[in-house]
Design an enzyme around this catalytic site. Structure first.
Site, short mmCIF file in Angstrom:
data_model
loop_
_atom_site.label_atom_id
_atom_site.label_comp_id
_atom_site.label_asym_id
_atom_site.label_seq_id
_atom_site.Cartn_x
_atom_site.Cartn_y
_atom_site.Cartn_z
N GLU A 136 68.01 -14.75 -36.67
CA GLU A 136 66.65 -14.53 -36.21
C GLU A 136 66.54 -14.08 -34.90
O GLU A 136 65.80 -13.69 -34.38
CB GLU A 136 65.96 -15.85 -36.15
CG GLU A 136 65.63 -16.43 -37.74
CD GLU A 136 64.61 -15.91 -38.53
OE1 GLU A 136 64.66 -14.56 -38.39
OE2 GLU A 136 63.74 -16.33 -39.00
N HIS A 180 73.24 -22.37 -38.57
CA HIS A 180 72.79 -22.13 -39.96
C HIS A 180 73.50 -23.17 -40.82
O HIS A 180 74.49 -23.77 -40.42
CB HIS A 180 73.35 -20.60 -40.08
CG HIS A 180 72.75 -20.06 -41.47
ND1 HIS A 180 73.36 -20.63 -42.64
CD2 HIS A 180 71.70 -19.42 -41.40
CE1 HIS A 180 72.42 -19.65 -43.69
NE2 HIS A 180 71.52 -19.21 -42.97
#
Ligand code: ACO
Length: 357
Positions: free
Chosen positions: A299, A244
């Site tokens: 996700e 991320h």
């Protein structure tokens, strides 16, 4: 100059705060954990929009439900034009058909419309007829019913509701930034939402959860988790559902979704495999990308949760968009209120005309 605008503060917001070091997400003064699974999507949207988005006198849940119903009538005539389109592309087409001056082009109308568009797009890609919305139902239960074609089990609807709240807003991510850029030009709500949707669909952003399931299937087939992951990294490919830009630790949304998945029950073989993959991937990423601090992102468990509630993997990104639309619209409202056009500069590296010649 960093081409990814890393660490650049490009907006001030009252909406949400992402603390990448602490792994904390605050939404309008509340930790994510106090909202997801605790309040419904409509209530979370009301909280997010309070004093920022103009919603009129009618209750927001009613207006979102009306938006779903009006959108259905608007989108149904387009059903013959969806051949060959993936659900996210069909969703883009549906939203593009909303005129800026139409009654649907309000924040509440568009929030309802994104739910209907996601569900209708999923049905169309499966070759199934669209299901008429129930404006009196909750947003999550109605989206799931419209997408799956049957009345969902209450625990599945609750899990989807928790998911939609989990992804409702997340600082200045790529799709939200796109929404703010477009809103800053005064192009209107519809254009801001479509721009955001287009940014969301990429695999480095909201397009990752479908590929997460593909990855889990491929690993299951290979029979060797560590060898499969190592070979991906060796080939320079990224592990979907990991890493991320902001988080240097675990994405807090991953644990919220993992808890929602547990509440949903049924520890499937896929969930058990996913936990082993997560652990092996974290070990390998720590070894191969030492110093980068890569961890699991939203996700990974999104894929497992949306799969467990019965949604097809090509529909994961449209469902993500249905939840995040609340954040996009709130950011668009904030940006419009600031009145300032977003217009950064670039540095020219090309040749200059030779005036001396
Ligand atoms: N697998 C393997 N390596 C990775 C991963 C990953 N998932 N993520 C980052 N890296 C590596 C990069 O290859 C790079 O290595 P290098 O310096 O040796 O080239 C290093 O870590 C730094 O990566 P960056 O590109 O600077 O990370 P960035 O902040 O740009 O990327 C992103 C963030 C796009 C999310 C990235 O981690 C990624 O591609 N992840 C996989 C796709 C994914 O899960 N997307 C969903 C993100 S969550 C969301 O948007 C809702």
């Amino acid at each position: 100059m960093k081409s990814g605008m890393d660490d650049v503060i490009a907006a001030e917001t009252l909406l949400s705060h992402v603390d990448g070091e602490a792994g904390r997400l605050v939404i309008r003064g509340h930790d994510l954990e106090a909202l997801a699974g605790q309040v419904g999507f409509e209530q979370a949207a009301r909280l997010l929009w309070d004093d920022i988005v103009e919603t009129g006198d009618t209750d927001l849940a009613t207006r979102i439900g009306q938006g779903r119903a009006v959108a259905y009538a608007h989108f149904a005539p387009l059903s013959g034009r969806l051949e060959g389109l993936a659900p996210i592309e069909a969703m883009r087409l549906f939203l593009s058909a909303i005129a800026d001056e139409s009654a649907l082009a309000t924040p509440a109308g568009l929030l309802g419309a994104t739910g209907t568009a996601a569900a209708m797009a999923i049905r169309a890609a499966a070759g199934e007829p669209a299901i008429v919305p129930d404006p009196a139902a909750g947003h999550a239960v109605d989206i799931l019913r419209m997408a799956a074609g049957t009345q969902p089990a209450p625990e599945a609807a609750r899990a989807l509701d928790a998911y939609l709240v989990t992804v409702i807003d997340h600082g200045l991510n790529a799709s939200t930034f796109a929404a703010r850029v477009v809103a800053s030009t005064r192009a209107g709500w519809v254009s801001a939402v479509i721009a955001a949707l287009c940014a969301l669909k990429g695999p480095l952003h909201g397009g990752a959860p479908g590929p997460v399931l593909d990855m889990l299937d491929a690993i299951a087939e290979s029979g060797d988790i560590r060898a499969w992951l190592a070979s991906e990294l060796q080939s320079g490919r990224r592990l979907m559902g990991f890493g991320h830009r902001i988080y240097r630790t675990r994405d807090p949304r991953a644990d919220v979704l993992k808890a929602a998945l547990r509440r949903l029950g049924g520890a499937t073989a896929r969930v058990a495999l996913a936990e082993q993959v997560e652990s092996a991937a974290l070990d390998l990423l720590a070894e191969r990308k030492a110093g980068r601090r890569l961890d699991v992102n939203v996700e990974f468990y999104t894929a497992l949760l949306l799969d467990a509630v019965g949604l097809p993997r090509a529909g994961f990104t449209p469902i993500f968009a249905a939840g995040r639309a609340a954040g996009w619209l709130a950011h668009a409202a904030e940006q419009q209120a600031s009145g300032r056009l977003i217009r950064p500069r670039s540095r020219y590296l090309g040749p200059m005309p030779d005036h001396a010649a």
